[in-house]
Design an enzyme around this catalytic site. Sequence first.
Site, short mmCIF file in Angstrom:
data_model
loop_
_atom_site.label_atom_id
_atom_site.label_comp_id
_atom_site.label_asym_id
_atom_site.label_seq_id
_atom_site.Cartn_x
_atom_site.Cartn_y
_atom_site.Cartn_z
N ASN A 189 0.07 10.73 6.28
CA ASN A 189 -1.13 10.29 6.97
C ASN A 189 -2.22 11.34 7.01
O ASN A 189 -3.39 11.01 7.20
CB ASN A 189 -0.77 9.84 8.40
N THR B 32 0.87 -1.19 0.00
CA THR B 32 0.00 0.00 0.00
C THR B 32 0.91 1.24 0.00
O THR B 32 1.34 1.68 -1.05
CB THR B 32 -0.96 0.00 1.20
N GLU C 19 6.28 4.44 7.37
CA GLU C 19 5.94 5.71 6.74
C GLU C 19 6.78 6.86 7.29
O GLU C 19 6.82 7.11 8.49
CB GLU C 19 4.45 6.01 6.95
N LYS D 170 3.61 -6.96 4.19
CA LYS D 170 3.46 -5.55 3.87
C LYS D 170 3.09 -4.83 5.15
O LYS D 170 2.53 -5.40 6.08
CB LYS D 170 2.40 -5.32 2.79
N SER E 109 -7.48 10.93 0.86
CA SER E 109 -7.77 11.83 -0.26
C SER E 109 -6.72 11.72 -1.36
O SER E 109 -6.85 12.37 -2.38
CB SER E 109 -7.85 13.27 0.24
N THR F 204 -0.31 -3.68 11.33
CA THR F 204 -1.04 -3.39 10.10
C THR F 204 -0.48 -4.17 9.01
O THR F 204 -0.13 -3.66 7.99
CB THR F 204 -0.91 -2.01 9.54
#
Length: 404
Positions: free
Chosen positions: A399, A166, A280, A189, A404, A200
């Site tokens: 994040n 992702t 991230e 992942k 969006s 996650t």
Amino acid sequence: MTDLAGTTRLLRAQGVTAPAGFRAAGVAAGIKASGALDLALVFNEGPDYAAAGVFTRNQVKAAPVLWTQQVLTTGRLRAVILNSGGANACTGPAGFADTHATAEAVAAALSDWGTETGAIEVAVCSTGLIGDRLPMDKLLAGVAHVVHEMHGGLVGGDEAAHAIMTTDNVPKQVALHHHDNWTVGGMAKGAGMLAPSLATMLCVLTTDAAAEPAALERALRRAAAATFDRLDIDGSCSTNDTVLLLSSGASEIPPAQADLDEAVLRVCDDLCAQLQADAEGVTKRVTVTVTGAATEDDALVAARQIARDSLVKTALFGSDPNWGRVLAAVGMAPITLDPDRISVSFNGAAVCVHGVGAPGAREVDLSDADIDITVDLGVGDGQARIRTTDLSHAYVEENSAYSS
């Protein structure tokens, strides 16, 4: 690479198809608007089909988690279908029906391909944005495609590892080749919402060792507790965390439980390190070790408290050896403490001794990407380690715009 007798090799260029008896594939089904690979299949050719799994502890569980938990009550799996681009979480009965339909479609496609399969033998995993239904027309068309694209070689495993990404920047896979001629492979992942209760993560592990479901479950639970459950990036816990372990038995070698435990642990530990490195916005890979706690549980609580503290994480992003923030964080942990016994070191350099700053503490260099924080509480023998990262501008930016 030449195999040397008596050696065990850990190779990151290989994954779920490294063990004998497994095929895999990854295709672009159109679930992701980018057109990237987004649907993966891992298929167990047997002769054995033993399996085990561990799942999120979040009480809000995605439909694929609920389905796969039911499937695994049989201790048997032939296939795992995984999609990225949508979590199918918080989608109600319709979302569960979508998961069931996906499993039925995989079973039908595999049966048409020549392997009689039932939906009860198919695990389903999803990852992506929470709250939206999956585009089932695209997903079901992709199922037929991915079945016919399966490869028995390493290419299929590599494609599958790419298809489950992702916000990951790179695929994560590894294989351990045991010197007794059996193998454990894996792919994972995960880049955000990394916290205990897995991370996650979607993770599929495969082995050609001959093992019963109970042996697989023991090995998997022990490994997950020591690795994925101790990776804590942002304190958030996903609705979709799933780690599966499948055995084909194709090597016909039944390893000792201790050997299986160790092999699965090493594969999970390596995947965990890869997840940490690709979290991230990460600029620092941080290991928090707490020693001298009254109990191991106290050490784990303290390490998590430090790993989750925003002020600690932002200081590390700025390469600032602000040991005071570490003490302030550990002081909030609900554990046995004596502030006058706490000592802290950064990368082996003492910055606080018995609750007081050490000479030169402000000059400790934290500019490298890897940072080790060690906190000695001085009240017992308990110890624990947590992997985490810094908190960067990029993490906030990524994040703040995810949906969006």
